[in-house]
Design an enzyme around this catalytic site. Structure first.
Site, PDB file in Angstrom:
ATOM      1  N   CYS A 204      56.029  24.727  23.147  1.00 16.04           N
ATOM      2  CA  CYS A 204      54.755  24.768  22.420  1.00 16.04           C
ATOM      3  C   CYS A 204      54.921  24.500  20.918  1.00 16.04           C
ATOM      4  O   CYS A 204      54.125  23.786  20.306  1.00 16.04           O
ATOM      5  CB  CYS A 204      54.069  26.111  22.646  1.00 16.04           C
ATOM      6  SG  CYS A 204      55.197  27.497  22.783  1.00 16.04           S
TER       7      CYS A 204
ATOM      8  N   HIS B 128      50.024  29.150  17.522  1.00 13.04           N
ATOM      9  CA  HIS B 128      51.238  29.178  16.709  1.00 13.04           C
ATOM     10  C   HIS B 128      50.958  28.493  15.370  1.00 13.04           C
ATOM     11  O   HIS B 128      50.247  27.481  15.303  1.00 13.04           O
ATOM     12  CB  HIS B 128      52.363  28.389  17.385  1.00 13.04           C
ATOM     13  CG  HIS B 128      52.893  29.006  18.648  1.00 13.04           C
ATOM     14  ND1 HIS B 128      52.541  30.254  19.100  1.00 13.04           N
ATOM     15  CD2 HIS B 128      53.790  28.514  19.551  1.00 13.04           C
ATOM     16  CE1 HIS B 128      53.193  30.505  20.228  1.00 13.04           C
ATOM     17  NE2 HIS B 128      53.947  29.468  20.523  1.00 13.04           N
TER      18      HIS B 128
END
Ligand SMILES: NC(=O)c1ccc[n+]([C@@H]2O[C@H](COP(=O)([O-])OP(=O)(O)OC[C@H]3O[C@@H](n4cnc5c(N)ncnc54)[C@H](OP(=O)(O)O)[C@@H]3O)[C@@H](O)[C@H]2O)c1
Length: 344
Positions: free
Chosen positions: A130, A242
């Protein structure tokens, strides 16, 4: 006539998001099947306005399924992806099991969609980690124009990157602290509520963690093996999305204005960059969205041809589920899926 799609790991964070995105994007599926472990047999999951009953991966026959979107972890993928691929079903895998295999394309469609063509050797395509996915979406347009020499990145990674147990642990610890209960770290190595942990995945011999190593290896495979990258990966008490503080050194001169203009028209990127309080994106705002957001673009005052920026994206979407579905769309748009099942 559409495709038959299996979502493997359908009860997990990424699998549930896959089902949402398949429905949102009106993916051309005639049938979507939800699979997980035997533990989840019969568990109901949502797919648009439908409810699917989860079936057991171990007893499912993939011979009439076109695409398997896998998000059930590395061990499950190592065992099952080759078996599924051998049945003529194309696997798009979210784990790290196949990312570094020379016969498996590692794809971020905005960056290296053409590399997908090599998938037929194993019938497996890998999705990156990710933190890499959102990074390369932001780096690619700048690399094309100014040539990246070196990247220094610090990540601020949400707990959902560690699966549903990660989400549960932040929630439970936060509640426990408010009522003065004891806090027991289980999933994370130290308390995550009201804390940050500079450690994701296992330690390697050279002192980097595996998560940091993945960012290096995957950026080279997806974007350019000449790019030097060093990362510090940090878990933060954020549920979803994130963030990354990124410093880039280029071969050619670059200004913040030029970079901003290039990123504004780059696929998958959304620039939010006002030099005023609140004129930037935070993970809370990026959650549930598809874009890779870029803020705080400025020239690095310490090196020639350097830039700093702040990159945020939903790790369950661009970092996993969305990217996998975009890869499936590339296969369909380029007519790369074997025709036999669609016609069956
Ligand atoms: N979260 C992220 O941001 C992210 C990003 C990129 C890649 N990934 C990768 O995606 C994968 C899944 O992550 P996640 O966050 O969704 O994890 P998760 O929430 O823990 O979900 C794991 C899923 O895998 C299923 N599963 C586990 N063992 C299985 C087995 N033996 N057979 C069949 N299904 C099994 C689970 O089913 P049960 O409910 O039946 O146990 C569940 O549906 C991992 O490989 C992860 O590294 C995650």
């Amino acid at each position: 006539m559409g495709y038959k799609v299996a979502v493997v790991g359908a009860t997990g964070n990424v699998g549930r998001e896959m089902l949402n995105i398949l429905a949102e994007r009106a993916f051309p599926a005639d049938e979507v099947v939800a699979l997980a472990s035997r533990r989840s047999l019969g568990t109901e999951v949502s797919y648009g306005d439908k409810t699917l009953k989860t079936r057991d991966l171990a007893t499912y026959d993939f011979s009439d399924t076109d695409i398997a979107l896998m998000s059930a972890g590395g061990d499950v993928s190592k065992e099952w992806s080759p078996k599924i691929g051998a049945q003529g079903c194309v696997v798009i895998d979210n784990s790290s099991a196949w990312r570094y295999d020379a016969d498996v394309p590692l794809i971020v469609p905005e960056v290296n969609a053409d590399a997908v063509a090599g998938f037929s050797k194993k019938n497996i395509i890998a999705n990156p980690n990710c933190s890499t996915a959102q990074l390369v979406v932001a780096l690619k347009p700048l690399h094309d124009r100014f040539g990246i020499k070196r990247v220094v990145v610090a990540t601020y990674q949400s707990v959902s990157g560690a699966g549903k147990e990660g989400l549960d642990e932040l929630f439970a610890q936060t509640k426990a602290i408010y009522v003065n209960d004891a806090v027991e770290p289980k999933k994370f190595p130290k308390r995550i509520a009201f804390n940050v942990i500079p450690h994701i995945d296992v330690f390697m011999e050279d002192g980097y963690t595996k998560e940091e190593w993945k960012m290096v290896a995957e950026t080279k495979k997806i974007l350019d093996p000449k790019i030097k990258l060093t990362a510090t990966c940090v878990r933060v008490p954020v549920f979803i999305s994130h963030s990354e503080a990124v410093n880039i050194e280029f071969e050619k001169p670059v200004t913040a204005d030029e970079a901003r203009e290039i990123l504004r028209s780059a696929p998958g990127c959304l620039v939010i960059d006002k030099r005023e309080p609140g004129g930037y994106i935070t993970p809370y705002e990026a959650s549930g969205e598809d874009a890779t957001y870029i803020s705080r673009i400025r020239e690095d005052i310490t090196v020639e041809n350097g830039l700093d920026m702040w990159v945020v994206s939903d790790n369950l979407r661009k970092g996993a589920a969305l990217n996998a579905i975009q890869i499936a769309e590339v296969l369909i748009n380029r007519k790369l899926l074997p025709a036999k099942k669609k016609a069956a």
